[in-house]
Design a protein around this motif. Structure first.
Motif, PDB file in Angstrom:
ATOM      1  N   ASP A   1       0.821  -1.215   0.000  1.00 33.56           N
ATOM      2  CA  ASP A   1       0.000   0.000   0.000  1.00 33.56           C
ATOM      3  C   ASP A   1       0.858   1.271   0.000  1.00 33.56           C
ATOM      4  OD1 ASP A   1       0.736   0.654   2.585  1.00 33.56           O
ATOM      5  OD2 ASP A   1      -1.183   0.119   3.501  1.00 33.56           O
ATOM      6  N   GLU A   2       0.218   2.402   0.147  1.00 31.49           N
ATOM      7  CA  GLU A   2       0.940   3.673   0.002  1.00 31.49           C
ATOM      8  C   GLU A   2       1.919   3.925   1.150  1.00 31.49           C
ATOM      9  OE1 GLU A   2      -2.088   6.648  -0.716  1.00 31.49           O
ATOM     10  OE2 GLU A   2      -2.560   5.802  -2.683  1.00 31.49           O
ATOM     11  N   HIS A   3       1.804   3.124   2.220  1.00 35.50           N
ATOM     12  CA  HIS A   3       2.741   3.260   3.340  1.00 35.50           C
ATOM     13  C   HIS A   3       3.701   2.079   3.386  1.00 35.50           C
ATOM     14  CE1 HIS A   3       0.135   6.510   4.616  1.00 35.50           C
ATOM     15  NE2 HIS A   3      -0.878   5.695   4.407  1.00 35.50           N
ATOM     16  N   GLY A   4       3.720   1.311   2.294  1.00 37.00           N
ATOM     17  CA  GLY A   4       4.635   0.168   2.247  1.00 37.00           C
ATOM     18  C   GLY A   4       4.144  -1.056   3.010  1.00 37.00           C
ATOM     19  N   ARG A   5       2.894  -0.980   3.512  1.00 33.64           N
ATOM     20  CA  ARG A   5       2.349  -2.158   4.205  1.00 33.64           C
ATOM     21  C   ARG A   5       1.815  -3.148   3.188  1.00 33.64           C
ATOM     22  NH1 ARG A   5      -0.473   1.870   7.964  1.00 33.64           N
ATOM     23  NH2 ARG A   5      -1.736   2.006   6.073  1.00 33.64           N
ATOM     24  N   LYS A   6       1.830  -4.436   3.579  1.00 31.60           N
ATOM     25  CA  LYS A   6       1.384  -5.478   2.663  1.00 31.60           C
ATOM     26  C   LYS A   6      -0.142  -5.442   2.499  1.00 31.60           C
ATOM     27  CE  LYS A   6       1.700 -10.430   2.006  1.00 31.60           C
ATOM     28  NZ  LYS A   6       1.250 -10.177   0.630  1.00 31.60           N
ATOM     29  N   ILE A   7      -0.610  -5.604   1.281  1.00 30.64           N
ATOM     30  CA  ILE A   7      -2.055  -5.753   1.035  1.00 30.64           C
ATOM     31  C   ILE A   7      -2.319  -7.247   0.832  1.00 30.64           C
ATOM     32  CG2 ILE A   7      -3.996  -5.160  -0.467  1.00 30.64           C
ATOM     33  CD1 ILE A   7      -2.424  -2.713  -1.442  1.00 30.64           C
ATOM     34  N   ASP A   8      -3.336  -7.761   1.521  1.00 27.96           N
ATOM     35  CA  ASP A   8      -3.703  -9.175   1.364  1.00 27.96           C
ATOM     36  C   ASP A   8      -4.568  -9.301   0.102  1.00 27.96           C
ATOM     37  OD1 ASP A   8      -4.529 -11.760   1.577  1.00 27.96           O
ATOM     38  OD2 ASP A   8      -5.651 -11.492   3.458  1.00 27.96           O
ATOM     39  N   VAL A   9      -3.913  -9.437  -1.043  1.00 30.59           N
ATOM     40  CA  VAL A   9      -4.633  -9.484  -2.330  1.00 30.59           C
ATOM     41  C   VAL A   9      -5.194 -10.885  -2.548  1.00 30.59           C
ATOM     42  CG1 VAL A   9      -4.413  -9.250  -4.841  1.00 30.59           C
ATOM     43  CG2 VAL A   9      -3.137  -7.712  -3.339  1.00 30.59           C
ATOM     44  N   ARG A  10      -6.508 -10.980  -2.680  1.00 36.77           N
ATOM     45  CA  ARG A  10      -7.134 -12.282  -2.964  1.00 36.77           C
ATOM     46  C   ARG A  10      -7.573 -12.288  -4.417  1.00 36.77           C
ATOM     47  NH1 ARG A  10      -9.040 -14.465   2.121  1.00 36.77           N
ATOM     48  NH2 ARG A  10      -7.483 -13.694   3.586  1.00 36.77           N
ATOM     49  N   ASP A  11      -6.974 -13.144  -5.190  1.00 44.06           N
ATOM     50  CA  ASP A  11      -7.309 -13.201  -6.608  1.00 44.06           C
ATOM     51  C   ASP A  11      -6.740 -14.502  -7.147  1.00 44.06           C
ATOM     52  OD1 ASP A  11      -7.919 -10.822  -8.973  1.00 44.06           O
ATOM     53  OD2 ASP A  11      -6.983 -12.695  -9.606  1.00 44.06           O
ATOM     54  N   PRO A  12      -7.457 -15.192  -8.034  1.00 47.64           N
ATOM     55  CA  PRO A  12      -6.910 -16.452  -8.560  1.00 47.64           C
ATOM     56  C   PRO A  12      -5.579 -16.258  -9.282  1.00 47.64           C
ATOM     57  CG  PRO A  12      -9.121 -16.036  -9.458  1.00 47.64           C
ATOM     58  CD  PRO A  12      -8.821 -14.930  -8.490  1.00 47.64           C
ATOM     59  N   ILE A  13      -5.319 -15.060  -9.830  1.00 50.20           N
ATOM     60  CA  ILE A  13      -4.015 -14.867 -10.473  1.00 50.20           C
ATOM     61  C   ILE A  13      -3.139 -13.864  -9.689  1.00 50.20           C
ATOM     62  CG2 ILE A  13      -4.808 -15.557 -12.790  1.00 50.20           C
ATOM     63  CD1 ILE A  13      -4.712 -12.538 -13.571  1.00 50.20           C
ATOM     64  N   ALA A  14      -3.344 -13.816  -8.372  1.00 50.87           N
ATOM     65  CA  ALA A  14      -2.578 -12.869  -7.533  1.00 50.87           C
ATOM     66  C   ALA A  14      -1.072 -13.058  -7.707  1.00 50.87           C
ATOM     67  CB  ALA A  14      -2.973 -13.023  -6.064  1.00 50.87           C
ATOM     68  N   ALA A  15      -0.623 -14.306  -7.787  1.00 51.02           N
ATOM     69  CA  ALA A  15       0.823 -14.554  -7.858  1.00 51.02           C
ATOM     70  C   ALA A  15       1.387 -14.015  -9.171  1.00 51.02           C
ATOM     71  CB  ALA A  15       1.111 -16.046  -7.725  1.00 51.02           C
ATOM     72  N   GLU A  16       0.650 -14.240 -10.252  1.00 52.83           N
ATOM     73  CA  GLU A  16       1.094 -13.735 -11.564  1.00 52.83           C
ATOM     74  C   GLU A  16       1.154 -12.196 -11.539  1.00 52.83           C
ATOM     75  OE1 GLU A  16      -1.535 -15.032 -14.765  1.00 52.83           O
ATOM     76  OE2 GLU A  16      -0.704 -13.526 -16.141  1.00 52.83           O
ATOM     77  N   LEU A  17       0.138 -11.589 -10.946  1.00 49.90           N
ATOM     78  CA  LEU A  17       0.087 -10.125 -10.896  1.00 49.90           C
ATOM     79  C   LEU A  17       1.227  -9.571 -10.040  1.00 49.90           C
ATOM     80  CD1 LEU A  17      -3.785  -9.772 -10.419  1.00 49.90           C
ATOM     81  CD2 LEU A  17      -2.484  -9.446 -12.547  1.00 49.90           C
ATOM     82  N   ALA A  18       1.500 -10.238  -8.908  1.00 50.04           N
ATOM     83  CA  ALA A  18       2.570  -9.774  -8.017  1.00 50.04           C
ATOM     84  C   ALA A  18       3.921  -9.908  -8.714  1.00 50.04           C
ATOM     85  CB  ALA A  18       2.553 -10.565  -6.711  1.00 50.04           C
ATOM     86  N   ALA A  19       4.093 -10.971  -9.502  1.00 51.09           N
ATOM     87  CA  ALA A  19       5.371 -11.163 -10.206  1.00 51.09           C
ATOM     88  C   ALA A  19       5.576 -10.040 -11.226  1.00 51.09           C
ATOM     89  CB  ALA A  19       5.396 -12.529 -10.888  1.00 51.09           C
ATOM     90  N   ILE A  20       4.493  -9.664 -11.905  1.00 52.22           N
ATOM     91  CA  ILE A  20       4.589  -8.558 -12.872  1.00 52.22           C
ATOM     92  C   ILE A  20       4.957  -7.267 -12.147  1.00 52.22           C
ATOM     93  CG2 ILE A  20       3.236  -7.116 -14.470  1.00 52.22           C
ATOM     94  CD1 ILE A  20       1.667  -9.682 -15.217  1.00 52.22           C
TER      95      ILE A  20
END
Ligand code: CS2
Length: 493
Positions: free
Chosen positions: A417-436
């Motif tokens: 997030d905007e303060h560098g905290r982790k967002i718990d992203v729930r999505d079937p392609i979350a890993a692909e999106l995070a890698a991008i």
């Protein structure tokens, strides 16, 4: 004491309870995905029919709920004889009712053969679905079955012990065909575009992959009416449970909380018969498409825009986001821009509809978390935001507000997030999106085109230079100013 048949008489006077003989109600509907939404929406229509409809009108249409994943709902409802409370929350106060239309809940993975047998029973004439977008195992951009989806691969190998909704439904249809039982009607109640036709495309393809003959039979015999469903139903919290227990004087392990508004528009196509839905307030129509478009492009689109940008701005709920005038202006602009792409039946007052949505979003009593709505964006964006962008581009109209919402999703799925905290992203392609996001770094010029190239979400729209320019600009603003000031700059009051 716990809510159940035995304690029902202890429910206080003002709380409505099933005023019909539940023991005389027989199952006619099997519902896959027995979550909070179904229990606050379709189950209430059947409960109303049983309580107030024409005599005996609902009694062959009791609901058997099935969970495709975990046992939580069954574990909560079984000791309550499947009774549960619905709390309707508004600024004016809360009303409660106890609902009795669900007769039993089964947990598919515990005994897949049992669920297939129930689905194959001739008494089952409707199989309805609220399995969320990702439960369809399809490619959101095209609406086609995703044949590489692990559950689909599994179910084609193990047709008698499936995992997916498609696997269960087609297993039961195969059984019905083999035993000369007419098919049931498949009733999608999810927020998909053309949900009937989309479900048909997915299930017909799955059946054809099992065998061409089964595929032909399913495609020729099964009806898939489309629906538009609408009711805002936030996830139930412990605080909701405590408030319901106080109002009821009984504990209820899984009540649902919702808003006063409810709407269900159904295409009237039920060759295997149907309950008298209209007697309980649902609208039966010949063509659902305009209503579905209207709802997805206005309500759900604005919801997603508020969810991503509101979350990034630090707002926990939709109502809190709406209390910021710039975000309320954003919601209105998303809807106004989408409204120009809609072809509605004569007499539809889109202005009044938009006004009522803004009021519903502002309901201060509902604790609808931005994080909840932000889930599964890869499955939601096409029908909520991208279709409107496509149509507006074809009309040569600006797309900057929708581009800002899409950029909000992009910033969100970086998972930081905007303060560098982790967002718990729930999505079937979350890993692909995070890698991008990792590969691109927090640089709009790199991140926006990289995410626009995810074709299961964007298709060919991602390559359009106008989309690239608008989304990249919006994402750059989000990085430079933060969501709050970027929305303020885009929508000065
Ligand atoms: C929401 C919907 O979670 C979401 O994505 O936009 O569940 C919305 O609350 C319902 O569609 C309202 O009918």
């Amino acid at each position: 004491m716990r809510l159940s048949n035995a304690s029902l008489d202890l429910v206080p006077g003002p709380v409505r309870r099933p005023a019909y003989d539940r023991a005389a109600v027989k199952p006619g509907i099997i519902h896959l995905g027995i979550g909070a939404f179904h229990r606050a929406h379709q189950a209430i229509v059947i409960d109303d029919l049983l309580a107030t409809g024409p005599k005996d009108s609902g009694k062959d249409w009791g609901i058997v709920g099935a969970s495709l994943r975990n046992p939580e709902t069954r574990d909560a409802l079984a000791p309550q004889d499947s009774l549960y409370t619905v709390a309707v929350l508004s600024g004016a106060g809360t009303t409660h009712r106890v609902v009795g239309s669900i007769l039993e809940t089964v947990v598919a993975p515990e005994n897949p053969a049992h669920l297939i047998a129930r689905l194959s029973d001739p008494a089952t004439r409707i199989v309805s679905l609220t399995i969320t977008e990702k439960g369809y195992c399809h490619t959101p951009q095209t609406g086609e079955l995703n044949e590489a989806h692990p559950d689909i691969v599994h179910d084609l190998k193990n047709p008698d012990a499936p995992r997916s909704a498609a696997g269960f439904i087609v297993a039961a249809l195969a059984r019905r065909k083999a035993t000369d039982v007419a098919p049931f009607t498949v009733l999608s109640c999810d927020n998909l575009p053309a949900n009937g036709a989309t479900t048909a495309k997915i299930l017909n393809r799955f059946a054809a992959l099992r065998s061409p003959e089964l595929g032909r039979w399913v495609a020729g015999e099964v009806a898939y009416p489309s629906t538009m469903v609408d009711r805002i139903v936030p996830a139930t919290t412990d605080a909701d449970r405590a408030a319901v227990a106080k109002a009821l004087g009984l504990s209820d392990a899984w009540p649902v909380v919702t808003e006063p508004f409810t709407q269900w528009v159904i295409e009237d196509n039920f060759p295997a018969g149907r309950p008298d839905f209209a007697a309980a307030g649902a609208q039966l129509v010949a063509d659902v498409a305009p209503f579905e478009h209207m709802k997805l492009r206005l309500l759900n689109a604005a919801h997603s825009a508020l969810a991503y940008l509101g979350y990034l701005a630090g707002y926990e709920t939709i109502a809190a986001t709406m209390a910021d005038i710039h975000f309320a202006a954003l919601a209105r602009k998303v809807m106004d821009d989408a409204a120009t792409t809609l072809a509605m039946p004569e007499g539809t007052d889109l202005g009044a509809y938009i006004h009522s949505l803004l009021e519903r979003f502002s309901n201060p009593a509902l604790h609808h978390r931005t994080w909840q709505i932000a889930m599964d964006g890869s499955q939601k964006l096409p029908q909520r935001l991208l279709g409107t962008m496509r149509d507006r581009l074809a009309l040569n109209l600006p797309i900057d507000t929708h581009a800002l919402a899409v950029a909000g999703w992009m910033r969100y799925v970086t998972a930081s997030d905007e303060h560098g905290r982790k967002i718990d992203v729930r999505d079937p392609i979350a890993a692909e999106l995070a890698a991008i996001a990792r590969a691109s770094g927090p640089v709009a010029d790199r991140l926006a085109p990289a995410l626009l190239a995810v074709s299961s979400v964007f298709g060919d729209l991602g390559a359009d230079p106008r989309v690239r320019a608008a989304v990249t600009h919006a994402l750059a603003q989000l990085y430079a100013l933060g969501a709050r000031r970027a929305v303020q700059a885009a929508l000065p009051a």
